[in-house]
Design an enzyme around this catalytic site. Structure first.
Site, PDB file in Angstrom:
ATOM      1  N   ASP A 102      63.259 -32.741  51.449  1.00 20.89           N
ATOM      2  CA  ASP A 102      64.181 -33.841  51.175  1.00 20.89           C
ATOM      3  C   ASP A 102      64.785 -34.289  52.512  1.00 20.89           C
ATOM      4  O   ASP A 102      64.129 -34.986  53.279  1.00 20.89           O
ATOM      5  CB  ASP A 102      65.214 -33.303  50.169  1.00 20.89           C
ATOM      6  CG  ASP A 102      66.095 -34.359  49.565  1.00 20.89           C
ATOM      7  OD1 ASP A 102      65.831 -35.550  49.750  1.00 20.89           O
ATOM      8  OD2 ASP A 102      67.081 -34.011  48.895  1.00 20.89           O
ATOM      9  N   VAL A 153      64.102 -35.653  40.537  1.00 23.06           N
ATOM     10  CA  VAL A 153      62.981 -34.988  39.873  1.00 23.06           C
ATOM     11  C   VAL A 153      63.319 -33.541  39.515  1.00 23.06           C
ATOM     12  O   VAL A 153      64.028 -32.856  40.252  1.00 23.06           O
ATOM     13  CB  VAL A 153      61.708 -35.016  40.754  1.00 23.06           C
ATOM     14  CG1 VAL A 153      61.091 -36.389  40.744  1.00 23.06           C
ATOM     15  CG2 VAL A 153      61.993 -34.571  42.174  1.00 23.06           C
TER      16      VAL A 153
HETATM   17  C1  PRP Z   1      66.377 -27.496  47.367  1.00 24.42           C
HETATM   18  C2  PRP Z   1      64.873 -27.379  47.479  1.00 24.42           C
HETATM   19  C3  PRP Z   1      64.636 -27.224  48.949  1.00 24.42           C
HETATM   20  C4  PRP Z   1      65.804 -27.996  49.554  1.00 24.42           C
HETATM   21  C5  PRP Z   1      65.303 -29.310  50.088  1.00 24.42           C
HETATM   22  O1  PRP Z   1      66.891 -26.221  47.373  1.00 24.42           O
HETATM   23  O2  PRP Z   1      64.396 -26.278  46.749  1.00 24.42           O
HETATM   24  O3  PRP Z   1      64.700 -25.879  49.368  1.00 24.42           O
HETATM   25  O4  PRP Z   1      66.770 -28.210  48.518  1.00 24.42           O
HETATM   26  O5  PRP Z   1      66.375 -30.059  50.574  1.00 24.42           O
HETATM   27  P1  PRP Z   1      66.553 -30.464  52.083  1.00 24.42           P
HETATM   28  O6  PRP Z   1      65.224 -30.920  52.603  1.00 24.42           O
HETATM   29  O7  PRP Z   1      67.545 -31.600  51.988  1.00 24.42           O
HETATM   30  O8  PRP Z   1      67.103 -29.300  52.822  1.00 24.42           O
HETATM   31  P2  PRP Z   1      68.357 -25.854  46.847  1.00 24.42           P
HETATM   32  O9  PRP Z   1      69.252 -25.624  48.006  1.00 24.42           O
HETATM   33  O10 PRP Z   1      68.814 -26.879  45.838  1.00 24.42           O
HETATM   34  O11 PRP Z   1      68.138 -24.473  46.139  1.00 24.42           O
HETATM   35  P3  PRP Z   1      67.049 -24.048  45.046  1.00 24.42           P
HETATM   36  O12 PRP Z   1      65.758 -23.847  45.787  1.00 24.42           O
HETATM   37  O13 PRP Z   1      67.598 -22.783  44.491  1.00 24.42           O
HETATM   38  O14 PRP Z   1      66.948 -25.148  44.006  1.00 24.42           O
END
Ligand code: PRP
Length: 185
Positions: A102, A153
């Site tokens: 992201d 998503v």
């Molecule tokens: C989400 C996803 C990625 C990260 C991407 O993790 O799984 O690891 O965000 O976002 P970025 O590119 O903006 O850093 P999250 O921190 O929500 O934890 P999760 O994996 O437990 O859902």
């Protein structure tokens, strides 16, 4: 659960086919290397389990628990490494596996730590989804399943407020089912 999904972006069979293609490419590219596949929890858990079995090489697996979201949808902008392997990865090719790329903050921070502190010989990245429109840190993954638009998503590991991870497909969450913010994923 299913009624909260506005539309399905990637059905199970399409994901299965694409993950197998990634596995074939990784098998070819990583042959002869000492490979560690590193899953970033929690989001990558489903993708990781499928990708792992699509790679036809001797390899080891490891896990890191990383979080970038301060609340359900609002990114704290800070990546918290809750659990991280403490071993030395000298001589190893570490492939970091995540569900979605992201802003790039999470992956960039993990890659930096693996290179600088864990001394990995090479670090590669594999993500199922790439939301390029949201990138803050310039980063291109080595292996990408699908590019996605900036929509919320869920499914196949991806969550909203830690739910929907068990959907077997990837879909767009209905607007009324989450609080929209500029930093939502
Ligand atoms: C989400 C996803 C990625 C990260 C991407 O993790 O799984 O690891 O965000 O976002 P970025 O590119 O903006 O850093 P999250 O921190 O929500 O934890 P999760 O994996 O437990 O859902």
């Amino acid at each position: 659960m299913h009624q909260d999904i506005q539309s399905v972006l990637f059905q199970e069979d399409r994901i299965r086919t694409r993950v197998k293609e990634l596995g074939v490419a990784m098998t070819r590219d990583l042959a002869g290397r000492d490979v560690v596949l590193l899953a970033l929890l929690k989001g990558s858990v489903v993708f990781f389990a499928d990708l792992l079995r699509a790679i036809d090489l001797q390899l080891k697996v490891d896990f890191a628990w990383v979080s970038s979201y301060g609340s359900a949808t609002v990114s704290s902008g800070t990546v918290t490494l809750k659990v991280f392997p403490d071993e030395d990865f000298s001589g190893k090719t570490v492939v970091v596996v995540d569900d979605i790329l992201d802003t790039g903050r999470t992956l960039a921070s993990v890659v930096k730590k693996l290179r600088e502190e864990r001394k990995a010989a090479d670090v590669r990245t594999a993500v199922l989804l790439d939301k390029a429109a949201r990138r803050v840190v310039p980063l291109k993954a080595d292996y990408v399943g699908f590019p996605v638009d900036d929509v919320f998503v869920v499914g196949y590991g991806l969550d909203y407020s830690d739910r929907y991870r068990n959907l077997p497909y990837i879909g767009v969450l209905r607007a009324g089912c989450y609080s929209a913010t500029p930093e939502s994923s």
